[in-house]
Every structure is written in C-alpha cells, then in structure tokens.
Design a protein around this motif. Structure first.
Motif, short mmCIF file in Angstrom:
data_model
loop_
_atom_site.label_atom_id
_atom_site.label_comp_id
_atom_site.label_asym_id
_atom_site.label_seq_id
_atom_site.Cartn_x
_atom_site.Cartn_y
_atom_site.Cartn_z
N GLU A 1 0.83 -1.21 0.00
CA GLU A 1 0.00 0.00 0.00
C GLU A 1 0.86 1.26 0.00
OE1 GLU A 1 -2.21 -1.09 3.50
OE2 GLU A 1 -4.04 -1.36 2.32
N VAL A 2 1.94 1.24 0.75
CA VAL A 2 2.84 2.40 0.79
C VAL A 2 3.43 2.64 -0.58
CG1 VAL A 2 5.03 3.26 1.73
CG2 VAL A 2 3.33 2.24 3.26
N HIS A 3 3.87 1.59 -1.26
CA HIS A 3 4.47 1.76 -2.58
C HIS A 3 3.42 2.13 -3.62
CE1 HIS A 3 8.59 0.86 -1.59
NE2 HIS A 3 8.13 -0.04 -0.76
N GLN A 4 2.22 1.62 -3.47
CA GLN A 4 1.15 2.00 -4.38
C GLN A 4 0.82 3.48 -4.20
OE1 GLN A 4 -2.42 -0.31 -3.94
NE2 GLN A 4 -3.08 0.13 -6.01
N ILE B 1 1.37 9.35 -5.90
CA ILE B 1 2.00 10.65 -5.66
C ILE B 1 2.96 10.99 -6.80
CG2 ILE B 1 3.59 11.91 -4.14
CD1 ILE B 1 2.37 10.16 -1.81
N SER B 2 3.71 10.00 -7.25
CA SER B 2 4.65 10.20 -8.34
C SER B 2 3.96 10.76 -9.58
CB SER B 2 5.35 8.88 -8.67
OG SER B 2 6.14 9.00 -9.82
N PRO C 1 0.59 7.50 11.16
CA PRO C 1 1.39 6.40 10.61
C PRO C 1 1.36 6.44 9.08
CG PRO C 1 -0.11 5.60 12.31
CD PRO C 1 -0.49 7.02 12.02
N ILE C 2 2.49 6.13 8.47
CA ILE C 2 2.59 6.17 7.01
C ILE C 2 1.59 5.22 6.35
CG2 ILE C 2 4.43 4.45 6.84
CD1 ILE C 2 5.64 6.23 4.59
N VAL C 3 1.30 4.10 7.01
CA VAL C 3 0.35 3.13 6.44
C VAL C 3 -1.04 3.74 6.34
CG1 VAL C 3 -0.72 0.87 6.77
CG2 VAL C 3 1.69 1.17 7.26
N GLU C 4 -1.46 4.50 7.36
CA GLU C 4 -2.78 5.14 7.32
C GLU C 4 -2.85 6.17 6.20
OE1 GLU C 4 -3.93 6.92 11.00
OE2 GLU C 4 -3.89 5.02 12.10
N VAL C 5 -1.82 6.98 6.07
CA VAL C 5 -1.79 7.99 5.02
C VAL C 5 -1.82 7.29 3.65
CG1 VAL C 5 -0.44 9.85 3.97
CG2 VAL C 5 -0.62 9.69 6.47
N ALA C 6 -1.02 6.24 3.50
CA ALA C 6 -0.98 5.49 2.24
C ALA C 6 -2.36 4.93 1.89
CB ALA C 6 0.05 4.37 2.32
N ARG C 7 -3.04 4.36 2.86
CA ARG C 7 -4.39 3.81 2.60
C ARG C 7 -5.34 4.91 2.16
NH1 ARG C 7 -4.11 0.05 7.72
NH2 ARG C 7 -3.11 -1.74 6.74
N ASP C 8 -5.25 6.07 2.80
CA ASP C 8 -6.12 7.18 2.41
C ASP C 8 -5.84 7.64 0.98
OD1 ASP C 8 -7.43 7.15 4.82
OD2 ASP C 8 -6.43 8.93 5.63
N ILE C 9 -4.58 7.63 0.59
CA ILE C 9 -4.23 8.02 -0.77
C ILE C 9 -4.72 6.98 -1.77
CG2 ILE C 9 -2.27 8.34 -2.36
CD1 ILE C 9 -0.85 9.73 0.04
N VAL C 10 -4.45 5.70 -1.49
CA VAL C 10 -4.87 4.63 -2.39
C VAL C 10 -6.39 4.58 -2.52
CG1 VAL C 10 -4.92 2.11 -2.69
CG2 VAL C 10 -2.79 3.25 -2.06
N ASP C 11 -7.10 4.82 -1.42
CA ASP C 11 -8.57 4.82 -1.44
C ASP C 11 -9.14 6.15 -1.90
OD1 ASP C 11 -8.57 2.20 -0.56
OD2 ASP C 11 -8.84 2.73 1.56
N LEU D 1 -7.46 11.06 0.17
CA LEU D 1 -6.44 12.08 0.42
C LEU D 1 -5.59 12.25 -0.82
CD1 LEU D 1 -4.75 13.89 2.37
CD2 LEU D 1 -3.43 11.83 2.92
N ARG D 2 -5.27 13.49 -1.12
CA ARG D 2 -4.32 13.81 -2.18
C ARG D 2 -3.36 14.83 -1.61
NH1 ARG D 2 -6.10 15.56 -8.16
NH2 ARG D 2 -6.49 13.34 -8.28
N LEU D 3 -2.06 14.55 -1.70
CA LEU D 3 -1.09 15.50 -1.17
C LEU D 3 -1.22 16.82 -1.92
CD1 LEU D 3 2.24 13.55 -0.58
CD2 LEU D 3 0.33 13.89 0.96
N PRO D 4 -1.13 17.91 -1.21
CA PRO D 4 -1.18 19.21 -1.89
C PRO D 4 0.01 19.36 -2.85
CG PRO D 4 -1.21 19.46 0.51
CD PRO D 4 -0.97 18.02 0.23
N ARG D 5 -0.22 19.93 -4.01
CA ARG D 5 0.85 20.13 -4.98
C ARG D 5 1.98 20.99 -4.41
NH1 ARG D 5 0.24 18.43 -10.16
NH2 ARG D 5 -1.85 17.93 -10.82
N ASP D 6 1.65 21.85 -3.49
CA ASP D 6 2.66 22.74 -2.94
C ASP D 6 3.28 22.22 -1.63
OD1 ASP D 6 0.42 23.07 -1.38
OD2 ASP D 6 0.47 25.25 -1.38
N PHE D 7 3.00 20.96 -1.30
CA PHE D 7 3.59 20.38 -0.09
C PHE D 7 5.07 20.13 -0.33
CE2 PHE D 7 5.03 16.72 2.40
CZ PHE D 7 4.79 17.20 3.66
#
Length: 156
Positions: free
Chosen positions: A101-104, A109-110, A134-144, A147-153
């Motif tokens: 999930e983290v790599h996905q 993000i890439s 935790p990185i796993v929670e953030v990753a799950r939110d992105i994959v699901d 969540l989308r990281l802000p472009r200016d982060f």
C-alpha cells in the motif's frame, strides 16, 4: 531476468524483435510467441533476491501505473519468499500488505506531483510525519482516494 537482479532496477523490454540484448532468450521467447518482457527486482533492503518476470504476446510498453503496480507487487513478494512455508498465505499477506500500500501510494504521488518514485516515497513519509500519522494510514487514504497530497507540499 538476471539483469533486474544484478542491477536492482526494472528491465522493461517492450519489443523483443528489436533487441540484441539477450540473443538466446529472445529467440526462445519469440518461438513461444512472447514479444515483450518486463522484470522487476524482488528486494530485501538493498539486496536483490530474485525478480518478478512478466511477459506478453503483443509488443508494447507498460504504462506508468502498471509499472508502479508491478513494483509494489514485487516488493510485496519478499515476505512470502522469506517466510516459513508452514505459515498460511493469509498470515503472510496480512502482516506485509501495508508495504504494498505504501508503494502503491507512492506511485499515485509520483504521477500526481510528476516526481520520481523515490521522491514520492520521501514526500509520503514527510507528509505522514508532518500530520503525526502512521505512514500506512496515510498510504491507505491516498490509495482509497480519500487524500491527495497538496501540490505545494514540500518536505521540511
């Protein structure tokens, strides 16, 4: 493929007909109607322990998303290859799925930020730290797609 194991990098050959890189392999593959091959290193940290080999009958490149997925799959194979054969598959995958999930998520993000996978993983880690999650929670939110990281982060 040995090249993926030796270099620790994916080997993407979208048209065997036009490569002279592996003459013996190429001839045998083409006889079996294989026209494109892709190999992804299976790594344990910085150590290559094998490769996930994919092929297809039609020539053509893999899309960015497919490469990202294959890299995540190759990464998730490591625990299965190094685990006691008596452990159930469910136990192995449940313990280590989070890495996939983290790599996905790094792949998402890439593409979104138009950065390398290494930079995307770094951005993911930095964001998780900045949010104290935790990185796993953030990753799950992105994959699901919650969540989308802000472009200016930017990492601090």
């Amino acid at each position: 493929m040995v090249d993926a194991i030796d270099t620790g990098a994916p080997v993407l050959c979208s048209a065997l007909e036009v490569t002279a890189r592996w003459p013996g392999f190429t001839a045998a593959a083409l006889q079996r109607d294989v026209h494109a091959v892709f190999a992804f290193p299976v790594m344990l940290g910085a150590i290559s322990i094998g490769a996930l080999m994919c092929h297809r009958r039609a020539a053509g490149s893999m899309g960015r998303a497919a490469v990202t997925t294959a890299l995540a799959l190759a990464d998730s194979l490591t625990p299965a290859l190094l685990t006691d054969p008596d452990d159930s598959a469910e136990e192995v995958w449940s313990q280590h799925l989070h890495r996939a999930e983290v790599h996905q998520a790094a792949g998402f993000i890439s593409v979104f930020l138009d950065v390398s996978l290494v930079e995307a993983l770094s951005q993911l880690r930095a964001y998780a730290l900045s949010q104290e999650r935790p990185i796993v929670e953030v990753a799950r939110d992105i994959v699901d797609r919650r969540l989308r990281l802000p472009r200016d982060f930017h990492r601090s």
